[in-house]
Design a protein around this motif. Structure first.
Motif, short mmCIF file in Angstrom:
data_model
loop_
_atom_site.label_atom_id
_atom_site.label_comp_id
_atom_site.label_asym_id
_atom_site.label_seq_id
_atom_site.Cartn_x
_atom_site.Cartn_y
_atom_site.Cartn_z
N LYS A 161 -6.77 -3.23 -4.95
CA LYS A 161 -7.30 -4.08 -6.02
C LYS A 161 -6.33 -4.16 -7.19
O LYS A 161 -6.55 -4.92 -8.12
CB LYS A 161 -8.63 -3.52 -6.51
N GLY A 162 -5.25 -3.39 -7.13
CA GLY A 162 -4.27 -3.36 -8.21
C GLY A 162 -2.96 -3.97 -7.78
O GLY A 162 -2.89 -5.16 -7.46
N GLU A 163 -1.92 -3.14 -7.72
CA GLU A 163 -0.57 -3.66 -7.46
C GLU A 163 -0.40 -4.25 -6.07
O GLU A 163 0.52 -5.04 -5.85
CB GLU A 163 0.47 -2.57 -7.72
N MET A 164 -1.26 -3.92 -5.12
CA MET A 164 -1.15 -4.48 -3.77
C MET A 164 -2.09 -5.66 -3.53
O MET A 164 -2.19 -6.17 -2.43
CB MET A 164 -1.47 -3.38 -2.73
N LYS A 165 -2.79 -6.11 -4.59
CA LYS A 165 -3.83 -7.13 -4.42
C LYS A 165 -3.30 -8.42 -3.79
O LYS A 165 -3.93 -8.97 -2.90
CB LYS A 165 -4.50 -7.44 -5.76
N LYS A 166 -2.15 -8.91 -4.24
CA LYS A 166 -1.63 -10.17 -3.69
C LYS A 166 -1.37 -10.03 -2.19
O LYS A 166 -1.76 -10.90 -1.41
CB LYS A 166 -0.36 -10.59 -4.41
N ASP A 167 -0.72 -8.94 -1.78
CA ASP A 167 -0.45 -8.73 -0.35
C ASP A 167 -1.75 -8.59 0.44
O ASP A 167 -1.88 -9.10 1.54
CB ASP A 167 0.42 -7.48 -0.15
N TYR A 168 -2.71 -7.88 -0.13
CA TYR A 168 -4.01 -7.68 0.52
C TYR A 168 -4.74 -9.02 0.69
O TYR A 168 -5.26 -9.33 1.76
CB TYR A 168 -4.83 -6.71 -0.32
N ASP A 169 -4.73 -9.82 -0.36
CA ASP A 169 -5.37 -11.14 -0.29
C ASP A 169 -4.67 -12.03 0.73
O ASP A 169 -5.33 -12.75 1.49
CB ASP A 169 -5.37 -11.82 -1.66
N TRP A 212 -6.07 8.95 -0.11
CA TRP A 212 -6.67 7.77 0.53
C TRP A 212 -7.41 6.94 -0.52
O TRP A 212 -7.29 5.71 -0.55
CB TRP A 212 -7.62 8.21 1.64
N LYS A 213 -8.17 7.61 -1.39
CA LYS A 213 -8.90 6.89 -2.44
C LYS A 213 -7.93 6.15 -3.35
O LYS A 213 -8.19 5.01 -3.76
CB LYS A 213 -9.75 7.85 -3.25
N SER A 214 -6.82 6.76 -3.69
CA SER A 214 -5.81 6.14 -4.53
C SER A 214 -5.23 4.90 -3.84
O SER A 214 -5.04 3.85 -4.47
CB SER A 214 -4.69 7.14 -4.84
N TRP A 215 -4.96 5.01 -2.55
CA TRP A 215 -4.42 3.87 -1.78
C TRP A 215 -5.40 2.70 -1.79
O TRP A 215 -5.01 1.56 -2.00
CB TRP A 215 -4.09 4.31 -0.35
N THR A 216 -6.69 3.01 -1.58
CA THR A 216 -7.67 1.92 -1.56
C THR A 216 -7.79 1.25 -2.92
O THR A 216 -8.00 0.04 -3.00
CB THR A 216 -9.05 2.40 -1.07
#
Length: 53
Positions: free
Chosen positions: A24-32, A16-20
């Motif tokens: 902020k890393g490779e998923m940042k654009k999708d998250y934003d 879970w910590k790795s996912w979070t």
């Protein structure tokens, strides 16, 4: 304000910590994009151990 409750199975805390961190890393654009699309400006996380662990 919405609330999402999501249990983390005992022994899966590091995953879970790795996912979070990926938010902020490779998923940042999708998250934003998700935050912008839904007008989300703040997130809070609380880790609470239940009586069942």
């Amino acid at each position: 304000m919405g609330l999402v409750v999501a249990p983390v199975v005992k022994g899966k805390e590091e995953e879970w910590k790795s996912w979070t961190k990926n938010l902020k890393g490779e998923m940042k654009k999708d998250y934003d994009d998700l935050n912008k699309r839904h007008g989300l400006t703040r997130h809070g996380v609380w880790a609470v151990e239940t009586p069942n662990g």
